[in-house]
Write a protein that holds these residues in place. Structure first.
Motif, short mmCIF file in Angstrom:
data_model
loop_
_atom_site.label_atom_id
_atom_site.label_comp_id
_atom_site.label_asym_id
_atom_site.label_seq_id
_atom_site.Cartn_x
_atom_site.Cartn_y
_atom_site.Cartn_z
N GLY A 101 30.01 43.88 26.15
CA GLY A 101 31.25 43.05 27.17
C GLY A 101 32.31 43.04 27.50
N ALA A 102 33.31 42.00 28.21
CA ALA A 102 34.56 42.48 28.47
C ALA A 102 34.87 41.23 29.17
CB ALA A 102 34.67 43.56 29.55
N SER A 103 36.13 41.13 28.99
CA SER A 103 36.79 39.47 30.10
C SER A 103 38.14 39.93 30.01
CB SER A 103 36.37 38.72 28.91
OG SER A 103 37.11 38.39 27.48
N SER A 104 38.17 39.11 30.96
CA SER A 104 40.31 38.59 31.26
C SER A 104 40.72 37.74 31.78
CB SER A 104 40.03 40.62 32.57
OG SER A 104 41.43 40.34 32.54
N SER A 105 41.64 37.91 32.28
CA SER A 105 42.17 36.45 33.01
C SER A 105 42.37 37.48 34.39
CB SER A 105 43.68 36.30 32.05
OG SER A 105 44.56 37.58 32.27
N VAL A 106 42.38 38.13 34.86
CA VAL A 106 42.56 38.12 36.08
C VAL A 106 40.78 38.00 37.04
CG1 VAL A 106 44.25 40.18 36.48
CG2 VAL A 106 41.73 41.33 36.08
N SER A 107 39.83 37.68 36.33
CA SER A 107 38.65 37.08 37.17
C SER A 107 38.21 36.38 35.85
CB SER A 107 37.80 38.98 37.27
OG SER A 107 37.51 39.54 36.34
N GLU A 108 36.81 36.32 37.27
CA GLU A 108 35.96 35.05 36.55
C GLU A 108 34.78 35.80 35.60
OE1 GLU A 108 33.76 32.82 39.59
OE2 GLU A 108 35.84 32.82 40.48
N VAL A 109 34.51 37.13 35.71
CA VAL A 109 33.83 37.99 34.97
C VAL A 109 33.99 39.03 34.69
CG1 VAL A 109 31.41 38.75 34.74
CG2 VAL A 109 32.17 36.33 36.11
#
Ligand SMILES: [Cu+2]
Length: 163
Positions: A68-76
Motif C-alpha cells: 500500500g501507499a499514501s500521500s498528502s497530494v492525493s486522496e488515494v
C-alpha cells in the motif's frame, strides 16, 4: 558491554526522517538491504484528477512486498500495472507488488508498475516535492520525498547513479 539491538532499532526511524528532510534520493531503509531509490512523479496538467509516481525498489537479503501507499497530494495512492491489451493501454490495480530477494523493480513512465495518485489535491508541477509513504508486508512503512520531473529528464537522471 554487548551492543543493544533495541537501541539500534529506536534510532532508525530518526535516521529515515532526517534523510527525507535532506532530500537525499537514495537511502538505506532498515538493515535487510532494502533500497528505495530515486522516487519521482511526472507533472500533470491543471485540473487533471490523477497523477503517477515511480520508484526503484531493490530487495536485499529478504523478499519484500509493497502492499500500500499514501500521500498528502492525493486522496488515494494505488499500486497499478499498465500493459498493452488488444492494442490498448490498460491499467489494473495490484493488491501487492512482490520483489524477490536480490531483485530490483524499476518503475518508469510508459508502462508497467507505478503508483497511481488518485484524486490530486493540486496539479503536480516540475520541481514540486511531496512525501509518499510506502507500506510493506514484512516491515515498517517508509516515507520518502518524491520530486516532480519531466519523464524525459528522469530517463537521463536514472543513468547517473549517486545524483
Ligand atoms: Cu495507474
Amino acid at each position: 558491554m554487548p551492543r543493544s539491538p533495541s537501541l539500534r532499532l529506536s534510532v532508525l526511524p530518526l535516521l529515515v526522517s532526517c534523510l527525507v528532510a535532506s532530500g537525499a534520493l537514495a537511502r538505506e531503509a532498515g538493515d535487510t538491504g532494502l533500497r528505495l531509490l530515486h522516487p519521482f512523479a511526472t507533472p500533470t496538467p491543471p485540473g487533471a484528477p490523477n497523477g503517477a509516481a515511480y520508484i526503484d525498489i531493490t530487495a536485499g537479503e529478504e523478499d519484500v512486498s509493497l502492499v500500500g501507499a499514501s500521500s498528502s497530494v492525493s486522496e488515494v495512492v494505488e499500486i497499478h500495472d499498465m500493459s498493452m491489451e488488444d492494442g490498448v493501454m490498460r491499467m489494473r490495480r495490484l493488491e501487492r507488488l512482490d520483489v524477490a530477494a536480490g531483485e530490483t523493480l524499476m518503475m518508469r513512465p510508459g508502462g508497467g508498475e507505478h503508483l497511481m495518485l488518485i484524486g490530486l489535491e493540486q496539479s503536480l508541477q516540475v520541481g514540486d516535492r511531496f512525501p509518499i509513504t510506502l507500506e510493506f508486508a514484512e516491515r515498517d512503512s517508509v516515507t520518502l520525498e518524491v520530486q516532480v520531473r519531466e519523464a524525459g529528464e528522469e530517463g537521463q537522471a536514472a543513468g547517473q547513479h549517486g545524483h
